[in-house]
Write a protein that holds these residues in place. Structure first.
Motif, PDB file in Angstrom:
ATOM      1  N   THR A  13     145.205   2.064 177.762  1.00  0.00           N
ATOM      2  CA  THR A  13     143.958   1.430 178.190  1.00  0.00           C
ATOM      3  C   THR A  13     143.482   0.454 177.125  1.00  0.00           C
ATOM      4  OG1 THR A  13     143.364   3.459 179.371  1.00  0.00           O
ATOM      5  CG2 THR A  13     141.632   1.837 179.048  1.00  0.00           C
ATOM      6  N   GLY A  14     143.062  -0.725 177.570  1.00  0.00           N
ATOM      7  CA  GLY A  14     142.541  -1.730 176.663  1.00  0.00           C
ATOM      8  C   GLY A  14     141.135  -1.393 176.200  1.00  0.00           C
ATOM      9  N   ASP A  15     140.484  -2.360 175.571  1.00  0.00           N
ATOM     10  CA  ASP A  15     139.168  -2.145 174.966  1.00  0.00           C
ATOM     11  C   ASP A  15     138.103  -2.949 175.696  1.00  0.00           C
ATOM     12  OD1 ASP A  15     140.501  -0.596 173.051  1.00  0.00           O
ATOM     13  OD2 ASP A  15     140.821  -2.348 171.752  1.00  0.00           O
ATOM     14  N   LEU A  16     136.873  -2.514 175.518  1.00  0.00           N
ATOM     15  CA  LEU A  16     135.705  -3.256 175.996  1.00  0.00           C
ATOM     16  C   LEU A  16     135.125  -4.012 174.808  1.00  0.00           C
ATOM     17  CD1 LEU A  16     133.516  -4.003 178.046  1.00  0.00           C
ATOM     18  CD2 LEU A  16     132.362  -1.856 177.472  1.00  0.00           C
ATOM     19  N   ILE A  17     135.112  -5.322 174.899  1.00  0.00           N
ATOM     20  CA  ILE A  17     134.630  -6.175 173.808  1.00  0.00           C
ATOM     21  C   ILE A  17     133.284  -6.780 174.243  1.00  0.00           C
ATOM     22  CG2 ILE A  17     135.129  -8.188 172.384  1.00  0.00           C
ATOM     23  CD1 ILE A  17     138.104  -7.655 172.928  1.00  0.00           C
ATOM     24  N   ILE A  18     132.276  -6.592 173.398  1.00  0.00           N
ATOM     25  CA  ILE A  18     130.923  -7.054 173.722  1.00  0.00           C
ATOM     26  C   ILE A  18     130.551  -8.193 172.784  1.00  0.00           C
ATOM     27  CG2 ILE A  18     128.515  -6.384 174.019  1.00  0.00           C
ATOM     28  CD1 ILE A  18     129.442  -3.503 174.283  1.00  0.00           C
ATOM     29  N   GLN A  19     130.189  -9.316 173.368  1.00  0.00           N
ATOM     30  CA  GLN A  19     129.692 -10.453 172.604  1.00  0.00           C
ATOM     31  C   GLN A  19     128.166 -10.411 172.617  1.00  0.00           C
ATOM     32  OE1 GLN A  19     130.786 -14.280 174.164  1.00  0.00           O
ATOM     33  NE2 GLN A  19     129.875 -15.411 172.469  1.00  0.00           N
ATOM     34  N   PHE A  20     127.575 -10.317 171.442  1.00  0.00           N
ATOM     35  CA  PHE A  20     126.127 -10.137 171.336  1.00  0.00           C
ATOM     36  C   PHE A  20     125.422 -11.459 171.052  1.00  0.00           C
ATOM     37  CE2 PHE A  20     127.386  -5.725 170.639  1.00  0.00           C
ATOM     38  CZ  PHE A  20     126.425  -5.059 171.375  1.00  0.00           C
ATOM     39  N   ASP A  21     124.273 -11.592 171.674  1.00  0.00           N
ATOM     40  CA  ASP A  21     123.334 -12.664 171.360  1.00  0.00           C
ATOM     41  C   ASP A  21     122.024 -11.985 170.956  1.00  0.00           C
ATOM     42  OD1 ASP A  21     122.097 -15.069 171.013  1.00  0.00           O
ATOM     43  OD2 ASP A  21     121.732 -15.413 173.152  1.00  0.00           O
ATOM     44  N   VAL A  22     121.401 -12.485 169.919  1.00  0.00           N
ATOM     45  CA  VAL A  22     120.186 -11.866 169.394  1.00  0.00           C
ATOM     46  C   VAL A  22     118.998 -12.756 169.716  1.00  0.00           C
ATOM     47  CG1 VAL A  22     119.016 -10.967 167.355  1.00  0.00           C
ATOM     48  CG2 VAL A  22     121.508 -10.761 167.553  1.00  0.00           C
ATOM     49  N   GLU A  23     118.010 -12.165 170.362  1.00  0.00           N
ATOM     50  CA  GLU A  23     116.795 -12.894 170.732  1.00  0.00           C
ATOM     51  C   GLU A  23     115.757 -12.731 169.631  1.00  0.00           C
ATOM     52  OE1 GLU A  23     113.393 -12.955 174.277  1.00  0.00           O
ATOM     53  OE2 GLU A  23     115.177 -11.678 174.437  1.00  0.00           O
ATOM     54  N   PHE A  24     115.372 -13.827 169.006  1.00  0.00           N
ATOM     55  CA  PHE A  24     114.378 -13.804 167.938  1.00  0.00           C
ATOM     56  C   PHE A  24     112.972 -13.983 168.529  1.00  0.00           C
ATOM     57  CE2 PHE A  24     118.205 -14.492 165.640  1.00  0.00           C
ATOM     58  CZ  PHE A  24     117.978 -14.035 164.346  1.00  0.00           C
ATOM     59  N   PRO A  25     111.946 -13.608 167.785  1.00  0.00           N
ATOM     60  CA  PRO A  25     110.573 -13.828 168.275  1.00  0.00           C
ATOM     61  C   PRO A  25     110.320 -15.306 168.541  1.00  0.00           C
ATOM     62  CG  PRO A  25     110.564 -12.333 166.384  1.00  0.00           C
ATOM     63  CD  PRO A  25     111.959 -12.884 166.491  1.00  0.00           C
ATOM     64  N   SER A  26     109.534 -15.562 169.550  1.00  0.00           N
ATOM     65  CA  SER A  26     109.235 -16.948 169.894  1.00  0.00           C
ATOM     66  C   SER A  26     108.324 -17.575 168.849  1.00  0.00           C
ATOM     67  CB  SER A  26     108.574 -17.009 171.275  1.00  0.00           C
ATOM     68  OG  SER A  26     107.377 -16.243 171.287  1.00  0.00           O
ATOM     69  N   GLU A  27     108.192 -18.886 168.938  1.00  0.00           N
ATOM     70  CA  GLU A  27     107.422 -19.634 167.936  1.00  0.00           C
ATOM     71  C   GLU A  27     105.965 -19.206 167.923  1.00  0.00           C
ATOM     72  OE1 GLU A  27     106.515 -24.337 166.796  1.00  0.00           O
ATOM     73  OE2 GLU A  27     107.612 -23.791 168.617  1.00  0.00           O
ATOM     74  N   LYS A  28     105.466 -18.934 166.723  1.00  0.00           N
ATOM     75  CA  LYS A  28     104.064 -18.572 166.479  1.00  0.00           C
ATOM     76  C   LYS A  28     103.648 -17.304 167.216  1.00  0.00           C
ATOM     77  CE  LYS A  28     102.655 -23.334 165.550  1.00  0.00           C
ATOM     78  NZ  LYS A  28     101.735 -24.445 165.883  1.00  0.00           N
ATOM     79  N   SER A  29     104.606 -16.414 167.467  1.00  0.00           N
ATOM     80  CA  SER A  29     104.271 -15.152 168.132  1.00  0.00           C
ATOM     81  C   SER A  29     103.848 -14.074 167.146  1.00  0.00           C
ATOM     82  CB  SER A  29     105.475 -14.653 168.948  1.00  0.00           C
ATOM     83  OG  SER A  29     106.581 -14.395 168.094  1.00  0.00           O
TER      84      SER A  29
END
Length: 272
Positions: free
Chosen positions: A183-199
């Motif tokens: 069985t192969g692998d599950l590869i997860i590509q992550f994107d990180v959401e930063f706080p919005s401007e002046k929040s």
């Protein structure tokens, strides 16, 4: 079509086709211009290229002398786990049949549809997932519904930050290999959401500064050749940058008149 009766009629009922003289083909001649003729070859329409015909009263009542009958057959297709895109499934001898001919094979070509979450790469599955900054720093849990309906709970510990556009792997949660059954692998590509401007408030920013590692010290130079500038979002300025760049090219490429310094084709900037 399936072969029903090899002769298409009673024994001895076949006769040589008079239209093609038993050749199965006919030659036709037509004029295509003054003094120009064209000779072509085509399949005999009277015997359908067989060179033989059967009188109507002697033909088989089931196949009407065609020697084959139409028959529907259901083929059971088994698609095994791990089957690949454009993989061929072959059914030997299940193609159309004809007298005195060996039937061919029926070949099924698999087409893999796109999935809303997963993208296949060999035996691996790749998915994209966006997390918040607090999840990147303090850990998180996510639930992923696999292709077979299983719910996979993925845990990530705190104090192991995940940077934007980086990959993590879950072993053994990919596609099964039909040949090796691994069985192969599950590869997860992550994107990180930063706080919005002046929040964030001033108090929150000071709290973050007291918690996070200190900024590196930067020695600010002094003098008339030092200029302080600000940054803005790149994507909002890209089109404007391209437009200005095009205008500069037009300023140099367009125009043949002499400027104030006497150099033809070069425009100078004037004060407003």
């Amino acid at each position: 079509p399936k072969s029903f009766y090899s002769n298409g009629g009673r024994e001895g009922a076949k006769q040589s086709c008079s239209g093609c003289r038993g050749q199965g083909i006919q030659f036709i001649t037509r004029q295509i211009g003054p003094g120009m003729i064209q000779r072509m070859q085509q399949v005999c329409k009277e015997c359908n290229g067989e060179g033989e015909i059967i009188n109507e009263r002697d033909r088989c009542k089931t196949c009407n002398g065609r020697k084959t009958v139409e028959e529907k057959k259901k083929l059971d297709i088994v698609i095994s786990p791990g089957s690949k895109h454009e993989q061929q499934l072959r059914f030997p001898g299940e193609s159309d049949q004809a007298p005195n001919m060996e039937p061919g094979d029926v070949i099924i070509v698999l087409q893999q549809e796109p999935h809303a979450l997963f993208e296949r790469s060999g035996d691996n599955l790749i998915m994209k997932h966006k997390i918040k900054l607090i999840e990147s720093l303090c850990g998180f849990q996510i639930v992923v519904t696999h292709l077979d309906g299983r719910k996979i709970v993925i845990q990530h510990p705190p104090n192991d930050p995940i940077a934007p556009d980086t990959y993590r792997c879950v072993k053994g949660q990919g596609m099964i290999n039909m040949r090796t059954h691994d069985t192969g692998d599950l590869i997860i590509q992550f994107d990180v959401e930063f706080p919005s401007e002046k929040s964030l408030t001033e108090v929150q920013l000071k709290q973050l500064e007291s918690i996070l590692p200190k900024r590196p010290h930067v020695d600010i130079p002094q003098g008339e050749h030092v200029e302080e500038v600000s940054m803005i979002d790149f994507h909002t300025t890209k089109s404007a940058h391209d437009s200005k760049h095009g205008q500069r090219r037009e300023a140099y490429d367009g125009g043949d008149s002499d400027d104030e310094s006497g150099h033809p084709g070069v425009q100078t900037c004037r004060s407003q």
